[in-house]
Design a protein around this motif. Structure first.
Motif, PDB file in Angstrom:
ATOM      1  N   LEU A 590       0.832  -1.205   0.000  1.00 65.89           N
ATOM      2  CA  LEU A 590       0.000   0.000   0.000  1.00 65.89           C
ATOM      3  C   LEU A 590       0.865   1.253   0.000  1.00 65.89           C
ATOM      4  CD1 LEU A 590      -2.733  -1.071   2.588  1.00 65.89           C
ATOM      5  CD2 LEU A 590      -3.199  -0.388   0.219  1.00 65.89           C
ATOM      6  N   GLN A 591       1.878   1.249   0.812  1.00 66.39           N
ATOM      7  CA  GLN A 591       2.772   2.401   0.889  1.00 66.39           C
ATOM      8  C   GLN A 591       3.521   2.614  -0.432  1.00 66.39           C
ATOM      9  OE1 GLN A 591       4.802   0.864   4.371  1.00 66.39           O
ATOM     10  NE2 GLN A 591       4.029   2.559   5.641  1.00 66.39           N
ATOM     11  N   GLU A 592       3.965   1.514  -1.031  1.00 66.09           N
ATOM     12  CA  GLU A 592       4.692   1.632  -2.300  1.00 66.09           C
ATOM     13  C   GLU A 592       3.789   2.141  -3.418  1.00 66.09           C
ATOM     14  OE1 GLU A 592       6.380  -2.195  -3.012  1.00 66.09           O
ATOM     15  OE2 GLU A 592       7.890  -2.019  -1.424  1.00 66.09           O
ATOM     16  N   ILE A 593       2.554   1.640  -3.457  1.00 65.06           N
ATOM     17  CA  ILE A 593       1.602   2.081  -4.488  1.00 65.06           C
ATOM     18  C   ILE A 593       1.280   3.566  -4.319  1.00 65.06           C
ATOM     19  CG2 ILE A 593      -0.811   1.858  -5.240  1.00 65.06           C
ATOM     20  CD1 ILE A 593      -0.516  -1.168  -4.796  1.00 65.06           C
ATOM     21  N   ALA A 594       1.125   4.010  -3.064  1.00 66.75           N
ATOM     22  CA  ALA A 594       0.860   5.422  -2.816  1.00 66.75           C
ATOM     23  C   ALA A 594       2.026   6.281  -3.280  1.00 66.75           C
ATOM     24  CB  ALA A 594       0.586   5.641  -1.334  1.00 66.75           C
ATOM     25  N   ALA A 595       3.252   5.818  -3.018  1.00 66.39           N
ATOM     26  CA  ALA A 595       4.427   6.578  -3.434  1.00 66.39           C
ATOM     27  C   ALA A 595       4.517   6.650  -4.958  1.00 66.39           C
ATOM     28  CB  ALA A 595       5.685   5.943  -2.845  1.00 66.39           C
ATOM     29  N   LYS A 596       4.220   5.528  -5.625  1.00 70.51           N
ATOM     30  CA  LYS A 596       4.259   5.523  -7.087  1.00 70.51           C
ATOM     31  C   LYS A 596       3.182   6.435  -7.678  1.00 70.51           C
ATOM     32  CE  LYS A 596       5.966   0.745  -7.641  1.00 70.51           C
ATOM     33  NZ  LYS A 596       7.107   0.982  -8.552  1.00 70.51           N
ATOM     34  N   THR A 597       2.044   6.482  -7.009  1.00 76.57           N
ATOM     35  CA  THR A 597       0.895   7.223  -7.551  1.00 76.57           C
ATOM     36  C   THR A 597       0.915   8.697  -7.165  1.00 76.57           C
ATOM     37  OG1 THR A 597      -0.408   5.193  -7.374  1.00 76.57           O
ATOM     38  CG2 THR A 597      -1.626   7.254  -7.702  1.00 76.57           C
ATOM     39  N   LEU A 598       1.264   8.976  -5.909  1.00 74.77           N
ATOM     40  CA  LEU A 598       1.147  10.339  -5.380  1.00 74.77           C
ATOM     41  C   LEU A 598       2.482  11.025  -5.161  1.00 74.77           C
ATOM     42  CD1 LEU A 598      -1.598   9.556  -2.687  1.00 74.77           C
ATOM     43  CD2 LEU A 598      -1.949  10.445  -5.003  1.00 74.77           C
ATOM     44  N   GLY A 599       3.576  10.264  -5.278  1.00 75.29           N
ATOM     45  CA  GLY A 599       4.894  10.840  -5.059  1.00 75.29           C
ATOM     46  C   GLY A 599       5.351  10.687  -3.623  1.00 75.29           C
ATOM     47  N   GLY A 600       6.618  11.008  -3.400  1.00 73.32           N
ATOM     48  CA  GLY A 600       7.188  10.876  -2.072  1.00 73.32           C
ATOM     49  C   GLY A 600       7.740   9.489  -1.833  1.00 73.32           C
ATOM     50  N   SER A 601       8.236   9.283  -0.613  1.00 72.35           N
ATOM     51  CA  SER A 601       8.808   7.984  -0.259  1.00 72.35           C
ATOM     52  C   SER A 601       7.737   7.089   0.355  1.00 72.35           C
ATOM     53  CB  SER A 601       9.955   8.164   0.742  1.00 72.35           C
ATOM     54  OG  SER A 601       9.472   8.680   1.964  1.00 72.35           O
ATOM     55  N   ALA A 602       7.890   5.807   0.123  1.00 69.99           N
ATOM     56  CA  ALA A 602       6.907   4.857   0.642  1.00 69.99           C
ATOM     57  C   ALA A 602       6.836   4.917   2.162  1.00 69.99           C
ATOM     58  CB  ALA A 602       7.251   3.441   0.182  1.00 69.99           C
ATOM     59  N   GLY A 603       7.992   5.098   2.803  1.00 74.80           N
ATOM     60  CA  GLY A 603       8.032   5.108   4.253  1.00 74.80           C
ATOM     61  C   GLY A 603       7.333   6.281   4.896  1.00 74.80           C
ATOM     62  N   SER A 604       7.059   7.309   4.126  1.00 79.37           N
ATOM     63  CA  SER A 604       6.402   8.493   4.699  1.00 79.37           C
ATOM     64  C   SER A 604       4.887   8.333   4.791  1.00 79.37           C
ATOM     65  CB  SER A 604       6.722   9.729   3.846  1.00 79.37           C
ATOM     66  OG  SER A 604       6.133   9.626   2.554  1.00 79.37           O
ATOM     67  N   TYR A 605       4.370   7.277   4.190  1.00 80.16           N
ATOM     68  CA  TYR A 605       2.918   7.096   4.158  1.00 80.16           C
ATOM     69  C   TYR A 605       2.438   6.290   5.367  1.00 80.16           C
ATOM     70  CZ  TYR A 605       2.386   9.115  -0.461  1.00 80.16           C
ATOM     71  OH  TYR A 605       2.366   9.997  -1.518  1.00 80.16           O
ATOM     72  N   GLU A 606       1.323   6.726   5.915  1.00 85.20           N
ATOM     73  CA  GLU A 606       0.685   6.059   7.041  1.00 85.20           C
ATOM     74  C   GLU A 606      -0.510   5.258   6.531  1.00 85.20           C
ATOM     75  OE1 GLU A 606      -1.695   7.113  11.213  1.00 85.20           O
ATOM     76  OE2 GLU A 606      -0.736   8.706  10.044  1.00 85.20           O
ATOM     77  N   VAL A 607      -0.653   4.061   7.064  1.00 80.62           N
ATOM     78  CA  VAL A 607      -1.778   3.193   6.705  1.00 80.62           C
ATOM     79  C   VAL A 607      -2.719   3.105   7.899  1.00 80.62           C
ATOM     80  CG1 VAL A 607      -2.492   0.883   5.992  1.00 80.62           C
ATOM     81  CG2 VAL A 607      -0.377   1.875   5.083  1.00 80.62           C
ATOM     82  N   ALA A 608      -3.908   3.659   7.750  1.00 72.42           N
ATOM     83  CA  ALA A 608      -4.887   3.654   8.842  1.00 72.42           C
ATOM     84  C   ALA A 608      -6.249   4.058   8.299  1.00 72.42           C
ATOM     85  CB  ALA A 608      -4.462   4.603   9.962  1.00 72.42           C
ATOM     86  N   ASN A 609      -7.292   3.579   8.973  1.00 67.85           N
ATOM     87  CA  ASN A 609      -8.662   3.994   8.655  1.00 67.85           C
ATOM     88  C   ASN A 609      -9.014   3.815   7.177  1.00 67.85           C
ATOM     89  OD1 ASN A 609      -9.064   4.829  11.378  1.00 67.85           O
ATOM     90  ND2 ASN A 609      -7.944   6.710  10.921  1.00 67.85           N
ATOM     91  N   GLU A 610      -8.552   2.699   6.615  1.00 68.12           N
ATOM     92  CA  GLU A 610      -8.868   2.321   5.230  1.00 68.12           C
ATOM     93  C   GLU A 610      -8.286   3.287   4.194  1.00 68.12           C
ATOM     94  OE1 GLU A 610     -13.078   0.680   4.839  1.00 68.12           O
ATOM     95  OE2 GLU A 610     -13.223   1.901   6.669  1.00 68.12           O
ATOM     96  N   ARG A 611      -7.205   3.977   4.583  1.00 67.02           N
ATOM     97  CA  ARG A 611      -6.537   4.897   3.661  1.00 67.02           C
ATOM     98  C   ARG A 611      -5.037   4.769   3.848  1.00 67.02           C
ATOM     99  NH1 ARG A 611     -10.537   8.455   1.842  1.00 67.02           N
ATOM    100  NH2 ARG A 611      -8.970   9.648   0.677  1.00 67.02           N
ATOM    101  N   VAL A 612      -4.299   5.149   2.814  1.00 71.87           N
ATOM    102  CA  VAL A 612      -2.864   5.298   2.909  1.00 71.87           C
ATOM    103  C   VAL A 612      -2.564   6.754   2.571  1.00 71.87           C
ATOM    104  CG1 VAL A 612      -2.622   4.362   0.549  1.00 71.87           C
ATOM    105  CG2 VAL A 612      -0.618   4.516   2.037  1.00 71.87           C
ATOM    106  N   SER A 613      -1.952   7.479   3.496  1.00 69.95           N
ATOM    107  CA  SER A 613      -1.881   8.934   3.358  1.00 69.95           C
ATOM    108  C   SER A 613      -0.585   9.498   3.905  1.00 69.95           C
ATOM    109  CB  SER A 613      -3.075   9.581   4.081  1.00 69.95           C
ATOM    110  OG  SER A 613      -3.109   9.168   5.435  1.00 69.95           O
ATOM    111  N   ALA A 614      -0.248  10.698   3.385  1.00 76.71           N
ATOM    112  CA  ALA A 614       0.915  11.444   3.862  1.00 76.71           C
ATOM    113  C   ALA A 614       0.803  12.883   3.350  1.00 76.71           C
ATOM    114  CB  ALA A 614       2.220  10.817   3.360  1.00 76.71           C
ATOM    115  N   GLY A 615       0.999  13.854   4.222  1.00 74.74           N
ATOM    116  CA  GLY A 615       1.041  15.260   3.822  1.00 74.74           C
ATOM    117  C   GLY A 615      -0.170  15.741   3.051  1.00 74.74           C
TER     118      GLY A 615
END
Length: 834
Positions: A590-615
């Motif tokens: 989930l974190q890697e897909i978010a980074a590929k799709t939205l930019g940024g590093s995978a490790g910066s994304y939080e997975v919670a409440n049925e979402r993967v988000s950062a900034g």
């Protein structure tokens, strides 16, 4: 107990997905299935304890209208002695096969008939003529050891472990594994003469281990007790008998059966039927208990499968309660003698044990070794020797029953500790506490490295402290032994432990494009709720509400992963680890897909409440799942980890492209062996005019790590305790020693405990200290309570009426009354099954 405040799912009660179906009667067990053209099978059981089939005439039965097939041992797959069948199983002509021409106990199946209905099948059985040649038999293991006595099998009367395999030569193939052998062993007349006052003779034995300086330990002791105790054989008798319905379709066997372990039953059925595991489908959404007797269902599933193949029709084989008594497995009784040395403070300085196992006629059981291991663990003797002898008898086959060996070990030791405490003038809780394991506690024989194995953790002392407080031990102890009219109350405490988990299995889940979490479960639904409980870990890690999770279970054609067997209290430990691994894999993706799709590093994304988000940027799980399908590769299961089991690879491949796949093997480390522990406290009231007694109150405290599902845990703890009660109250076998036939085949002869036997007050609690060697902190608990249930009750009886009232189980009213009247135990000292 209070629910977990840190987690949203783990540690909280909930309604399992199968509950409504169970309470409304919609749940379908193996016996409930019907298909067009289905036939019904009945077994012909041996009326003799040991015989050879000389002649079978089935012509009259085969000619009956409605009879479609008759199956004998000649229709079963051939056995190649010594062949490696996989999963550590070595083929043996001495093993049970489901049907036989040399029945080894009353009730051993000889043949089976399939007909259009059960009445026709039963009438056909009556028309079959069989000529038996009677063979020597024995139903008492000690009788089998007397000079000149009969043997249970033509090959001998004891199981002997093979010699250690020779070392592998450099560049050479590994030596082929060998199984145990049956040989003849008899004790001498002098061995029996040397044993006084009902003591177990100390004759030859076949297996032994030793740790520490036994002689020095006994020299250090201030008190030495030499005690003989005879256990009871007890049938499993689950509520659902081992029914099976089988049919073949396009070369595949479809087996509806009663099994503890859904995925783990595939290879067992394939082995018994003689086909490739790829051609076996197991359907078992609901199982009415097993208690170890249905670990991988039972060998008798092969009878239904092969009858179906022979008749070219589906076959239902419903096992009656009477048949279940014969073929349904049992816990083996242990005849034991232990010499135990104690210091003044109660610490055990030396323990010398000698065990004779009543094995039954077929495959060797390991209860004696398990008993030694768990005695070593629970009481931590400074030095210990453990000698074992496994004797065959012409009684029904034995198998693992909830805490195999663990219960028997705790059962024989609990009265010894209570007696020692009274002789030394110290508190019973104190004597258990000073001997209790702690931390990385060593136990058992020396391993190949010359050291004892050790536990991942042990908080039994904390369980004793908590239990003593909840039970109000000091207050109750003050009135223990006081008489009021014909009634005397007594209090007792006991501890028990058992294996609590394996490792190295796989987890498999898919986040679907609608945002729901699909979890694949290969766990059997045998009543423990672990089939669902463990997967709440995955939902917890990913932050998915439980109402948005869909668990697939009960059918191996529905793409389940490699899963541990539901035995040995493995499941909670093993499969929470696997669920954690799979959900962690999904979280990383989930974190890697978010980074590929939205930019940024995978490790910066939080997975919670049925979402993967950062900034301020985020994807819903539904969006991420759709993106996983677009990306393909590892994200949707088209590329799989190399280290997962081939069974899991096949299942994952079938699910590829359906969403974001989390799939992983449990590669978490573990320093030590996982064990769980229970401290039990009982108060009983004995009527000294009748010998009758009842348990008034019971408290059990478990050390099983992190609590996954409180209500389920409470059911397991108190359910295990009740099984221990049954072994103390009255469950046992009775055999005619002359004719070798069972006399106690019905529940009223050997009554399992019911809700009416439960004390008015039963309480459970958990220490709630997580195990440090597993990511979730949880260990299994199903088996550890049984010994504490038994031990606390019999110790309470002894506190009420004296230590010299009983020397065997069960402790029944007649034993108590006769001993009180005579001033000493009056029941048979060593004879089995009386």
């Amino acid at each position: 107990m209070p629910e977990n405040k840190t987690n949203k799912l783990v540690g909280h009660n909930y309604t399992t997905p199968d509950l409504i179906a169970k309470v409304t009667g919609k749940a379908k067990y193996a016996e409930d299935y019907r298909v067009d053209g289905m036939l019904f099978a009945k077994l012909l059981l041996s009326p003799m304890p040991h015989a050879r089939v000389v002649r079978i005439d089935t012509r009259a039965a085969a000619a009956m209208p409605g009879v479609k097939a008759i199956l004998t041992v000649d229709d079963l797959p051939p056995v190649v002695e010594g062949a490696n069948l996989g999963e550590g199983i070595i083929a043996s002509t001495l093993s049970e096969r489901g049907l036989t021409n040399e029945p080894l106990y009353v009730g051993d199946p000889v043949l089976a008939v399939a007909a259009v209905d059960e009445l026709t099948a039963t009438e056909a059985i009556e028309k079959i003529q069989i000529e038996f040649e009677p063979l020597p038999f024995v139903v008492d293991p000690i009788a089998s050891l007397r000079p000149g006595s009969p043997n249970a099998r033509t090959q001998g009367n004891v199981w002997v472990r093979p010699a250690p395999a020779p070392a592998r030569q450099p560049g050479g193939a590994a030596p082929a594994p060998t199984g145990p052998k049956v040989e003849e062993l008899k004790w001498t007349a002098e061995d029996f003469t040397a044993a006084k006052d009902g003591q177990l003779p100390l004759g030859k034995h076949t297996d032994e281990w030793k740790v520490g300086d036994l002689e020095a330990g006994f020299k250090e002791a201030d008190l030495v007790l030499d005690e003989t105790f005879v256990g009871n054989n007890t049938s499993h008798q689950p509520l659902e008998t081992r029914t099976a319905m089988a049919y073949w379709q396009n070369g595949k066997l479809y087996m509806h059966c009663s099994t503890q372990s859904t995925m783990r039953t595939v290879s067992a059925v394939a082995r018994w039927v003689g086909i490739d595991p790829a051609n076996v489908v197991i359907i078992s959404e609901y199982t009415g208990g097993g208690f170890g007797s249905k670990g991988s269902s039972s060998v008798f599933t092969a009878v239904a499968a092969l009858l179906s193949k022979k008749a070219n029709a589906p076959v239902m084989m419903r096992i009656t309660r009477d048949d279940e008594h014969h073929i349904g497995r049992a816990r083996p009784a242990l005849h034991s003698r232990v010499k135990v040395g104690f210091r003044k403070d109660g610490r055990i300085t030396a323990l010398d044990g000698f065990i004779v196992v009543d094995n039954g006629p077929y495959d060797v059981v390991s209860d004696s070794r398990s008993a030694g291991d768990h005695i070593s663990l629970c009481y931590q003797p400074m030095a210990m020797r453990w000698r074992m002898l496994t004797v065959l008898t012409n009684t029904p086959p034995r198998g693992a029953q909830r805490a195999p060996g663990g219960l028997q070990g705790n059962a024989l030791m609990a009265p010894v500790l209570a007696k020692a405490a009274r002789k030394l003038g110290i508190d019973e809780v104190a004597i258990h506490r000073i001997n209790a394991p702690e931390g990385k506690a060593p136990f058992g024989a020396l391993n190949a490295r010359g050291r004892q194995n050790y536990t991942t953790s042990a908080f039994l002392k904390q369980a004793l402290d908590k239990g003593a407080d909840l039970f109000k031990w000091e207050e109750r102890k003050a009135r223990s032994g006081q008489r009021s009219g014909s009634k005397v109350r007594g209090v007792g405490v006991a501890v028990s432990a058992y294996s609590a988990g394996s490792m190295g299995f796989d987890g498999l889940l898919v986040i679907k494009p609608d945002g729901r979490l699909m979890i694949q479960s290969g766990i059997g639904n045998l009543g423990t709720e672990s089939v669902f409980d463990v997967h709440r870990v995955a939902a917890e890690v990913l932050g998915v509400p439980w109402e948005k999770c869909d668990v697939t279970w009960g059918n191996t054609s529905k793409n389940v992963p490699n899963t541990c067997g539901q035995g040995g209290s493995q499941t909670t430990h093993a499969m929470t680890r696997a669920a954690h691994a799979a959900s962690t894999d999904a979280k990383k993706k989930l974190q890697e897909i978010a980074a590929k799709t939205l930019g940024g590093s995978a490790g910066s994304y939080e997975v919670a409440n049925e979402r993967v988000s950062a900034g301020g940027r985020s994807l819903t799980f539904a969006q991420a799942a759709q993106k996983a399908i677009e990306l393909g590769g590892k994200y949707d299961g088209h590329e799989l980890p190399a280290d997962i089991n081939n069974y899991t690879k096949k299942s994952a491949t079938a699910l590829a492209g359906q969403g974001l796949m989390g799939v992983a093997r449990d590669n978490y480390g573990r320093d030590g062996t996982s064990k769980s522990y229970v401290a039990g406290f009982a108060e009983v009231e004995v009527d000294v005019e009748t010998g009758a007694y009842k348990v008034l109150d019971f408290v059990a405290v478990s050390d099983c790590g992190t609590v996954i599902h409180p209500r389920s845990l409470g059911g397991q703890i108190l359910g295990g305790v009740m099984l221990g009660f049954g072994h103390a109250y009255g469950q046992h076998w009775a055999y005619d020693q002359h004719y070798g036939v069972p006399l106690a085949k019905r529940f009223y002869n050997s009554k399992p405990p019911t809700i009416l036997d439960a004390p008015a007050h039963m309480q459970w609690a958990a220490v709630e200290l997580p195990d440090p060697e597993t990511p979730v902190g949880a260990r299994g608990v199903g088996e550890s309570p049984v010994g504490a249930g038994f031990g606390a009750v019999v110790n309470a009886i002894a506190a009420a009426v004296g230590d010299e009232v009983f020397r065997r189980a069960p402790v029944t009213a007649d034993k108590i009354l006769m001993a009180l009247e005579a001033g000493r135990p009056m029941h048979e000292a060593l004879t089995a099954n009386v």
